[in-house]
Design a protein around this motif. Structure first.
Motif, PDB file in Angstrom:
ATOM      1  N   GLU A  28       0.872  -1.298   0.029  1.00  0.00           N
ATOM      2  CA  GLU A  28       0.025   0.241  -0.101  1.00  0.00           C
ATOM      3  C   GLU A  28       0.683   1.452   0.113  1.00  0.00           C
ATOM      4  OE1 GLU A  28      -2.468  -0.417   3.569  1.00  0.00           O
ATOM      5  OE2 GLU A  28      -4.175  -1.269   2.275  1.00  0.00           O
ATOM      6  N   GLU A  29       0.196   2.344  -0.481  1.00  0.00           N
ATOM      7  CA  GLU A  29       0.682   3.571  -0.371  1.00  0.00           C
ATOM      8  C   GLU A  29       0.906   4.065   0.985  1.00  0.00           C
ATOM      9  OE1 GLU A  29      -0.765   6.897  -2.864  1.00  0.00           O
ATOM     10  OE2 GLU A  29      -0.941   5.377  -4.702  1.00  0.00           O
ATOM     11  N   ILE A  30       2.100   4.850   1.418  1.00  0.00           N
ATOM     12  CA  ILE A  30       2.211   5.178   2.608  1.00  0.00           C
ATOM     13  C   ILE A  30       2.856   6.772   2.525  1.00  0.00           C
ATOM     14  CG2 ILE A  30       2.927   3.099   3.772  1.00  0.00           C
ATOM     15  CD1 ILE A  30       5.773   4.070   3.949  1.00  0.00           C
ATOM     16  N   VAL A  31       2.853   7.481   3.422  1.00  0.00           N
ATOM     17  CA  VAL A  31       3.587   8.778   3.722  1.00  0.00           C
ATOM     18  C   VAL A  31       4.711   8.686   4.531  1.00  0.00           C
ATOM     19  CG1 VAL A  31       3.304  11.259   4.012  1.00  0.00           C
ATOM     20  CG2 VAL A  31       1.552  10.012   2.926  1.00  0.00           C
ATOM     21  N   LYS A  32       5.920   8.798   3.930  1.00  0.00           N
ATOM     22  CA  LYS A  32       7.074   8.727   5.028  1.00  0.00           C
ATOM     23  C   LYS A  32       7.086   9.970   5.815  1.00  0.00           C
ATOM     24  CE  LYS A  32       9.677   6.180   1.394  1.00  0.00           C
ATOM     25  NZ  LYS A  32      10.695   6.358   0.407  1.00  0.00           N
ATOM     26  N   PRO A  33       7.895   9.950   7.030  1.00  0.00           N
ATOM     27  CA  PRO A  33       8.213  10.874   7.801  1.00  0.00           C
ATOM     28  C   PRO A  33       8.461  12.273   7.291  1.00  0.00           C
ATOM     29  CG  PRO A  33       8.969   8.817   8.787  1.00  0.00           C
ATOM     30  CD  PRO A  33       8.610   8.653   7.513  1.00  0.00           C
ATOM     31  N   GLY A  38       5.390   6.835  -0.674  1.00  0.00           N
ATOM     32  CA  GLY A  38       6.107   5.585  -0.823  1.00  0.00           C
ATOM     33  C   GLY A  38       5.413   4.509  -1.020  1.00  0.00           C
ATOM     34  N   MET A  39       5.827   3.036  -1.080  1.00  0.00           N
ATOM     35  CA  MET A  39       4.930   1.913  -1.027  1.00  0.00           C
ATOM     36  C   MET A  39       5.551   1.132  -0.188  1.00  0.00           C
ATOM     37  SD  MET A  39       2.592   2.420  -3.304  1.00  0.00           S
ATOM     38  CE  MET A  39       2.009   0.582  -3.737  1.00  0.00           C
ATOM     39  N   GLU A  40       4.643   0.238   0.754  1.00  0.00           N
ATOM     40  CA  GLU A  40       5.324  -0.573   1.840  1.00  0.00           C
ATOM     41  C   GLU A  40       4.335  -1.863   2.121  1.00  0.00           C
ATOM     42  OE1 GLU A  40       5.724   0.172   6.423  1.00  0.00           O
ATOM     43  OE2 GLU A  40       7.273   1.138   5.160  1.00  0.00           O
ATOM     44  N   TRP A  41       4.777  -2.961   2.544  1.00  0.00           N
ATOM     45  CA  TRP A  41       3.866  -3.972   3.130  1.00  0.00           C
ATOM     46  C   TRP A  41       3.453  -3.871   4.270  1.00  0.00           C
ATOM     47  CZ3 TRP A  41       2.237  -7.501  -0.536  1.00  0.00           C
ATOM     48  CH2 TRP A  41       2.793  -7.480  -1.716  1.00  0.00           C
ATOM     49  N   ILE A  42       2.125  -3.879   4.294  1.00  0.00           N
ATOM     50  CA  ILE A  42       1.277  -3.572   5.419  1.00  0.00           C
ATOM     51  C   ILE A  42       0.575  -4.704   5.891  1.00  0.00           C
ATOM     52  CG2 ILE A  42      -0.321  -2.002   6.744  1.00  0.00           C
ATOM     53  CD1 ILE A  42       2.022  -0.443   5.578  1.00  0.00           C
ATOM     54  N   ILE A  43       0.889  -5.205   7.267  1.00  0.00           N
ATOM     55  CA  ILE A  43       0.091  -6.303   7.952  1.00  0.00           C
ATOM     56  C   ILE A  43      -1.471  -6.034   8.048  1.00  0.00           C
ATOM     57  CG2 ILE A  43      -0.232  -7.874   9.596  1.00  0.00           C
ATOM     58  CD1 ILE A  43       2.781  -7.465  10.169  1.00  0.00           C
ATOM     59  N   LYS A  44      -2.287  -6.512   7.331  1.00  0.00           N
ATOM     60  CA  LYS A  44      -3.663  -6.397   7.157  1.00  0.00           C
ATOM     61  C   LYS A  44      -4.713  -7.258   8.072  1.00  0.00           C
ATOM     62  CE  LYS A  44      -5.186  -3.619   4.889  1.00  0.00           C
ATOM     63  NZ  LYS A  44      -5.121  -2.225   5.122  1.00  0.00           N
ATOM     64  N   HIS A  45      -4.060  -8.525   8.375  1.00  0.00           N
ATOM     65  CA  HIS A  45      -4.749  -9.465   9.234  1.00  0.00           C
ATOM     66  C   HIS A  45      -3.724 -10.436   9.898  1.00  0.00           C
ATOM     67  CE1 HIS A  45      -8.555  -8.190   7.602  1.00  0.00           C
ATOM     68  NE2 HIS A  45      -8.097  -8.428   6.351  1.00  0.00           N
ATOM     69  N   THR A  46      -3.933 -10.739  11.108  1.00  0.00           N
ATOM     70  CA  THR A  46      -2.956 -11.727  11.564  1.00  0.00           C
ATOM     71  C   THR A  46      -3.525 -12.810  12.324  1.00  0.00           C
ATOM     72  OG1 THR A  46      -2.950 -10.512  13.759  1.00  0.00           O
ATOM     73  CG2 THR A  46      -1.117 -10.012  12.253  1.00  0.00           C
ATOM     74  N   ASP A  47      -3.131 -13.979  12.513  1.00  0.00           N
ATOM     75  CA  ASP A  47      -3.717 -15.168  13.137  1.00  0.00           C
ATOM     76  C   ASP A  47      -5.431 -15.492  12.511  1.00  0.00           C
ATOM     77  OD1 ASP A  47      -1.768 -15.401  15.121  1.00  0.00           O
ATOM     78  OD2 ASP A  47      -2.480 -14.097  16.481  1.00  0.00           O
ATOM     79  N   VAL A  48      -5.137 -15.376  11.216  1.00  0.00           N
ATOM     80  CA  VAL A  48      -6.454 -15.784  10.450  1.00  0.00           C
ATOM     81  C   VAL A  48      -6.389 -17.313  10.390  1.00  0.00           C
ATOM     82  CG1 VAL A  48      -7.638 -15.516   8.338  1.00  0.00           C
ATOM     83  CG2 VAL A  48      -6.132 -13.675   9.231  1.00  0.00           C
ATOM     84  N   PRO A  49      -7.538 -17.966  11.034  1.00  0.00           N
ATOM     85  CA  PRO A  49      -7.736 -19.439  10.959  1.00  0.00           C
ATOM     86  C   PRO A  49      -8.077 -19.686   9.360  1.00  0.00           C
ATOM     87  CG  PRO A  49      -9.044 -18.294  12.461  1.00  0.00           C
ATOM     88  CD  PRO A  49      -8.586 -17.197  11.825  1.00  0.00           C
ATOM     89  N   CYS A  50      -7.317 -20.752   8.971  1.00  0.00           N
ATOM     90  CA  CYS A  50      -7.449 -21.062   7.651  1.00  0.00           C
ATOM     91  C   CYS A  50      -7.168 -22.403   7.497  1.00  0.00           C
ATOM     92  CB  CYS A  50      -6.575 -20.385   6.727  1.00  0.00           C
ATOM     93  SG  CYS A  50      -4.750 -20.618   6.839  1.00  0.00           S
ATOM     94  N   ARG A  51      -7.336 -22.944   6.221  1.00  0.00           N
ATOM     95  CA  ARG A  51      -6.915 -24.413   5.837  1.00  0.00           C
ATOM     96  C   ARG A  51      -6.585 -24.134   4.234  1.00  0.00           C
ATOM     97  NH1 ARG A  51      -7.795 -29.284   7.844  1.00  0.00           N
ATOM     98  NH2 ARG A  51      -8.045 -31.213   6.411  1.00  0.00           N
ATOM     99  N   LEU A  52      -5.268 -25.223   4.116  1.00  0.00           N
ATOM    100  CA  LEU A  52      -4.755 -25.032   2.788  1.00  0.00           C
ATOM    101  C   LEU A  52      -5.120 -26.558   1.876  1.00  0.00           C
ATOM    102  CD1 LEU A  52      -1.298 -23.651   3.387  1.00  0.00           C
ATOM    103  CD2 LEU A  52      -3.427 -22.379   2.767  1.00  0.00           C
ATOM    104  N   SER A  53      -5.141 -26.408   0.794  1.00  0.00           N
ATOM    105  CA  SER A  53      -5.477 -27.592  -0.040  1.00  0.00           C
ATOM    106  C   SER A  53      -4.549 -27.388  -1.322  1.00  0.00           C
ATOM    107  CB  SER A  53      -6.858 -27.722  -0.489  1.00  0.00           C
ATOM    108  OG  SER A  53      -6.926 -28.746  -1.328  1.00  0.00           O
ATOM    109  N   THR A  54      -3.930 -28.539  -1.775  1.00  0.00           N
ATOM    110  CA  THR A  54      -3.122 -28.336  -2.943  1.00  0.00           C
ATOM    111  C   THR A  54      -3.610 -29.250  -4.142  1.00  0.00           C
ATOM    112  OG1 THR A  54      -1.105 -28.233  -1.257  1.00  0.00           O
ATOM    113  CG2 THR A  54      -0.736 -28.635  -3.592  1.00  0.00           C
ATOM    114  N   PRO A  55      -4.476 -28.635  -5.169  1.00  0.00           N
ATOM    115  CA  PRO A  55      -4.848 -29.237  -6.000  1.00  0.00           C
ATOM    116  C   PRO A  55      -3.927 -29.748  -7.050  1.00  0.00           C
ATOM    117  CG  PRO A  55      -5.509 -27.233  -6.207  1.00  0.00           C
ATOM    118  CD  PRO A  55      -4.649 -27.143  -5.070  1.00  0.00           C
ATOM    119  N   LYS A  56      -2.818 -29.114  -7.235  1.00  0.00           N
ATOM    120  CA  LYS A  56      -1.876 -29.443  -8.296  1.00  0.00           C
ATOM    121  C   LYS A  56      -0.325 -29.294  -7.977  1.00  0.00           C
ATOM    122  CE  LYS A  56      -0.778 -27.076 -12.525  1.00  0.00           C
ATOM    123  NZ  LYS A  56      -0.974 -26.241 -13.389  1.00  0.00           N
TER     124      LYS A  56
END
Length: 118
Positions: A28-33, A38-56
């Motif tokens: 996401e876009e950010i404003v530096k001090p 600028g652009m930076e990776w922002i954590i949107k959600h943590t500890d999200v319960p989920c399940r994974l499946s590998t189809p291929k």
């Protein structure tokens, strides 16, 4: 009674199968001090319960190192906002959300891509 209310009742049964936790990051876009944009990776959600499946599993790229590319489908609650291009970290493995999620009343399905080297 409509189908949405019936599916909503299935939500707790679906979520009972979630056996992993995910972290979701978005670029996401950010404003530096100093006031610059600028652009930076922002954590949107943590500890999200989920399940994974590998189809291929696909190991078709060969070069100096064998690249392993495989698709993963992640199931999670429809309450979380996930977009194409988000980075999803599950059990220390980093994936990229490859497409717009399929959102249902009871859950959502997100197609992920993991890339690594053998």
């Amino acid at each position: 009674m409509n189908i949405s209310s019936i599916m909503a009742k299935a939500t707790s049964a679906v979520e009972f199968m979630y056996d992993k936790k995910a972290e979701i990051k978005r670029y996401e876009e950010i404003v530096k001090p100093n006031g610059a944009d600028g652009m930076e990776w922002i954590i949107k959600h943590t500890d999200v319960p989920c399940r994974l499946s590998t189809p291929k599993l696909d190991n078709t790229v060969q070069g100096e190192a064998n690249a392993i590319n495989y698709d993963v489908k992640m199931f999670l609650s429809s309450l979380f906002d996930v977009k194409a291009g988000d980075i999803i970290i599950v059990n220390g493995e980093e994936y990229e959300s490859a497409k717009k999620p399929f959102v249902y009343v009871s859950h959502q399905e997100v197609f992920l891509v993991w890339k690594g080297y053998a």
